[in-house]
Design an enzyme around this catalytic site. Structure first.
Site: not given
Ligand code: DON
Length: 556
Positions: A367, A94, A438, A459, A387
């Site tokens: 994503t 990440r 996330s 998302g 994102n």
């Protein structure tokens, strides 16, 4: 490509695995969001690579052909299963906040949140993790070299790829942000216009960047020439990156979360993803019901009530576990689920405002996802991101690296929603070197007779999509049904059921409204799920790519 010695070793390994493995496994499969990336995975598996080699190749290829979804300037999570060791591992690649990030960096002088700063341009970009993730996979799990595994992506970047309808849609959505940055516009637009399907995107700088990553084993990106170029470019545009931020970056190896739903084992993503814990909480709540006995409208109502409670806990408790204490044991316990389930009525919606307010306890798109299984039984579920489509819409000049805007996944101000409408409290506040919370939820489901390898972008709606399809799997659905499930979503706040176009029938809508739910229909379909299902008895595999996307799945 020909790797005769490796091929021989690979055939021997398959024979050994078939002889000694507890599941007969010989077929391989790749399901990804783009046909060129799926083919890259197949090419590497056929050249003697394992699922982890293929994961490197697919991730890198997606970084080239789906620049709106993930990339070398982004990050993500890899959930791995090594059949030989019998272990599961979670690679947290990440993005991380730069060292100069501050809790109020997106607030103006009156303390108001300025969304443009957390979404567009150099301040929105966190320090990328994907290259480090690929190097980690290469050093610890791969059969082939990093150079071999990056080759399909380098080729795609150099020779270019043809855009499709999805590219046109995503570029259309982000065209005005891309136009503000000359370098990004030159690569991703057609002389300032949104490319029509069939346009060839050539990324020579990115090809060189990938080549430099391969040759230096990532060193150039995190402390060498590429690092300097990226920092210079970000700083010259008003950003706050420093070389130390890149040098300090490392992947974190974490234990996946493990739980069960009846006799199915759930293996999913730990913090800094909120996905695994929310999925487990919702499943724990739903385990209390004999779901098969309910009509579909009541089934949806119960699933929504479980989502509402799981997303409330997400907002309240979850953040980077290296910065905040996340009470994982409590949240994933069946006792906690009992407590949460006790306020659910079969006939009436709970209002989110009647649940304990977040922050009230004592302080203590786009994503992408791909799933891979190799002939040895190794598995990878990876969800990768920059994102929102095209990330921060800015490239580090001369490198072809499109930067993420993952900083918007932090809670920039308590109770102020981010771009997905998610609210959060202190646990997900911005801090130097912290990883933004996330929702990405790469997951394995291990039933008595079948195993699913799954995940999706989307998302905040990732978790509810994985939940719906996991429940379908528990009820016997295969990959096609799982990727095609009708989607509905509740994330605690806003207090409404959001559903995709045609996601609820009119009679379901009527019944849910009667129970007191507020409903909001999306004008479109959402999600891009990639699922592989293994039959444990004979090792046969079935795979599917979400019909909403343009991905492809191959089994051979
Ligand atoms: O990590 C997250 O939760 C988000 N950055 C994921 C973004 C995403 O899935 C957008 N896709 N439609």
């Amino acid at each position: 490509m020909s790797y005769p010695r490796r091929k021989f070793r690979y055939i021997c390994l398959v024979i050994i695995a078939l002889w000694f493995g507890d599941t007969a496994q010989a077929e391989s499969a790749v399901a990804s969001a783009h046909p060129a990336a799926t083919l890259a995975g197949k090419e590497i598996l056929e050249a003697g690579g394992n699922a982890f080699d293929a994961a490197i190749a697919v991730a890198a290829a997606l970084a080239v052909v789906e620049p709106y979804s993930s990339g070398i300037g982004g990050g993500g999570f890899f959930l791995l299963h090594s059949q030989r060791e019998g272990t599961n591992l979670f690679v947290d690649a990440r993005e991380e906040a730069p060292g100069k990030a501050t809790a109020d960096m997106y607030l103006d002088s009156s303390g108001d949140f300025v969304r443009d700063r957390s979404l567009n341009g150099p301040l929105a970009a966190a320090i990328p993790g994907l290259p480090a993730g690929l190097v980690y996979l290469s050093e610890n799990f791969a059969n082939l070299t990093l150079q071999e595994n990056l080759m399909p992506a380098i080729r795609l970047a150099k020779e270019g790829f043809l855009t499709g309808d999805r590219y046109e849609k995503m570029a259309g959505y982000r065209a005005s942000a891309l136009r503000l940055h000359k370098d990004a516009a030159k690569i991703f637009l057609d002389q300032g216009d949104v490319p029509k399907a069939g346009f060839r995107v050539i990324q020579e700088d990115l090809a060189e960047t990938l080549q430099a990553i391969a040759v230096s084993n990532g060193e150039s990106f995190y402390s060498g020439d590429l690092a300097r170029k990226m920092v210079d470019s970000v700083v010259s545009k008003g950003g706050i990156w420093r070389i130390e931020d890149l040098k300090n970056y490392e992947v974190k190896i974490r234990q996946p979360l493990i739980s069960s739903y009846h006799d199915v084992k759930i293996i999913s993503s730990p913090p800094p993803s909120s996905g695994g814990i929310a999925l487990i909480e919702a499943l724990n709540i739903l385990e209390r019901y004999d779901l098969k006995k309910y009509e579909r409208d009541t089934y949806i109502h119960l699933v929504v009530e479980a989502m509402r409670r799981a997303y409330r806990d997400r907002a309240d408790y979850l953040g980077d576990p290296d910065f905040v204490k996340v009470p994982l044991k409590k949240l994933s316990s069946k006792m906690h689920a009992d407590l949460l389930a006790s306020s659910i009525s079969d006939t009436e919606a709970t209002s989110s405002s009647s649940l304990p307010q977040i922050g009230s306890r004592q302080k203590g798109a786009d994503t992408t996802h791909f799933s891979i299984v190799d002939g040895l039984g190794n598995r990878v579920a990876a969800t990768l991101s920059i994102n929102i489509p095209f990330g921060a819409a800015i490239t580090a000049e001369g490198t072809g690296v499109l930067l993420n805007n993952e900083m918007d996944d932090f809670s920039a101000k308590p109770f102020t929603p981010n771009t997905y409408g998610l609210v959060g409290a202190d646990a997900n506040a911005i801090a130097p070197r912290k990883r933004p919370l996330s929702s990405m939820t790469p997951t394995f489901l291990e039933g008595t007779d079948r195993i699913a390898v799954m995940g999706t972008p989307g998302g905040s709606r990732i978790i509810s999509m994985v939940l719906i399809s996991a429940l379908d799997f528990m009820m016997g659905a295969g990959p096609i049904e799982m990727v095609s499930s009708k989607r509905f979503h509740h994330q605690y706040l806003p207090d409404q059921i959001y559903f995709e176009k045609d996601g609820l029938t009119s009679s379901e809508q009527e019944s849910l409204s009667k129970k007191g739910h507020k409903l909001k229909e999306s004008g479109r379909n959402y999600g891009n799920m990639q699922v592989i299902v293994i039959d444990k008895a004979d090792g046969s595999i079935d795979a599917a790519s979400d019909p909403r996307g343009e991905g492809s799945s191959l089994v051979w």
